[in-house]
Scaffold this motif. Structure first.
Motif, PDB file in Angstrom:
ATOM      1  N   LEU A 190      -6.442   9.003  -2.947  1.00  0.00           N
ATOM      2  CA  LEU A 190      -7.054   7.720  -3.298  1.00  0.00           C
ATOM      3  C   LEU A 190      -6.728   7.329  -4.738  1.00  0.00           C
ATOM      4  CD1 LEU A 190      -8.850   5.370  -2.441  1.00  0.00           C
ATOM      5  CD2 LEU A 190     -10.819   6.688  -3.183  1.00  0.00           C
ATOM      6  N   ASN A 224      -4.109   8.256  -6.427  1.00  0.00           N
ATOM      7  CA  ASN A 224      -2.691   7.885  -6.456  1.00  0.00           C
ATOM      8  C   ASN A 224      -2.501   6.442  -6.013  1.00  0.00           C
ATOM      9  OD1 ASN A 224      -1.749  10.333  -7.385  1.00  0.00           O
ATOM     10  ND2 ASN A 224      -1.222  11.105  -5.370  1.00  0.00           N
ATOM     11  N   LEU A 225      -3.261   6.035  -4.990  1.00  0.00           N
ATOM     12  CA  LEU A 225      -3.180   4.659  -4.521  1.00  0.00           C
ATOM     13  C   LEU A 225      -3.643   3.694  -5.603  1.00  0.00           C
ATOM     14  CD1 LEU A 225      -2.703   2.553  -2.307  1.00  0.00           C
ATOM     15  CD2 LEU A 225      -5.026   2.990  -1.503  1.00  0.00           C
ATOM     16  N   ILE A 282       0.841  -1.198   0.000  1.00  0.00           N
ATOM     17  CA  ILE A 282       0.000   0.000   0.000  1.00  0.00           C
ATOM     18  C   ILE A 282       0.880   1.254   0.000  1.00  0.00           C
ATOM     19  CG2 ILE A 282      -1.649   1.336   1.364  1.00  0.00           C
ATOM     20  CD1 ILE A 282      -2.876  -1.383   2.194  1.00  0.00           C
ATOM     21  N   LEU A 302      -1.230   0.998  -7.365  1.00  0.00           N
ATOM     22  CA  LEU A 302      -1.455  -0.446  -7.242  1.00  0.00           C
ATOM     23  C   LEU A 302      -1.701  -1.108  -8.595  1.00  0.00           C
ATOM     24  CD1 LEU A 302      -3.567  -0.616  -3.955  1.00  0.00           C
ATOM     25  CD2 LEU A 302      -1.152  -1.163  -4.273  1.00  0.00           C
ATOM     26  N   GLY A 322       2.464   1.555  -3.354  1.00  0.00           N
ATOM     27  CA  GLY A 322       1.451   1.985  -4.317  1.00  0.00           C
ATOM     28  C   GLY A 322       1.198   3.476  -4.240  1.00  0.00           C
ATOM     29  N   LEU A 323       1.091   4.006  -3.019  1.00  0.00           N
ATOM     30  CA  LEU A 323       0.893   5.449  -2.843  1.00  0.00           C
ATOM     31  C   LEU A 323       2.072   6.236  -3.399  1.00  0.00           C
ATOM     32  CD1 LEU A 323      -0.617   5.699   0.735  1.00  0.00           C
ATOM     33  CD2 LEU A 323      -1.670   6.504  -1.365  1.00  0.00           C
TER      34      LEU A 323
END
Length: 83
Positions: A31, A33-34, A10, A38, A13-14
């Motif tokens: 959100l 960007n996450l 996580i 991912l 991913g961010l």
């Protein structure tokens, strides 16, 4: 992203989504960007496997995820221009 765990994935991913956002000159929220990071990690992992590149650990996962996120944003940008 082998060797980093769920929380590590996580965080990577961010970071990957944020780096890709800055490189591509976009402006997304946390959100998005996450999500970009991912999905980019999946795409980057697929591309790394396609080219026979093995990777493991935080730094390598961040690099592969960032490359995947940049490719993802480039594809989305190209599709948006066509429509």
């Amino acid at each position: 992203m082998s060797g980093v765990g769920l929380i590590g994935a996580i965080i990577i991913g961010l970071l990957a989504g944020w780096i890709a956002e800055k490189v591509m000159g976009r402006s997304h929220g946390l959100l998005m960007n996450l999500v970009v990071g991912l999905v980019g990690a999946l795409l980057g992992g697929f591309l790394a496997g396609l080219f026979g590149v093995g990777y493991q650990g935080w730094v390598a996962s961040l690099i592969v995820s960032t490359i995947g996120a940049i490719v993802l944003l480039a594809i989305v940008g190209a599709l948006r221009r066509r429509v």
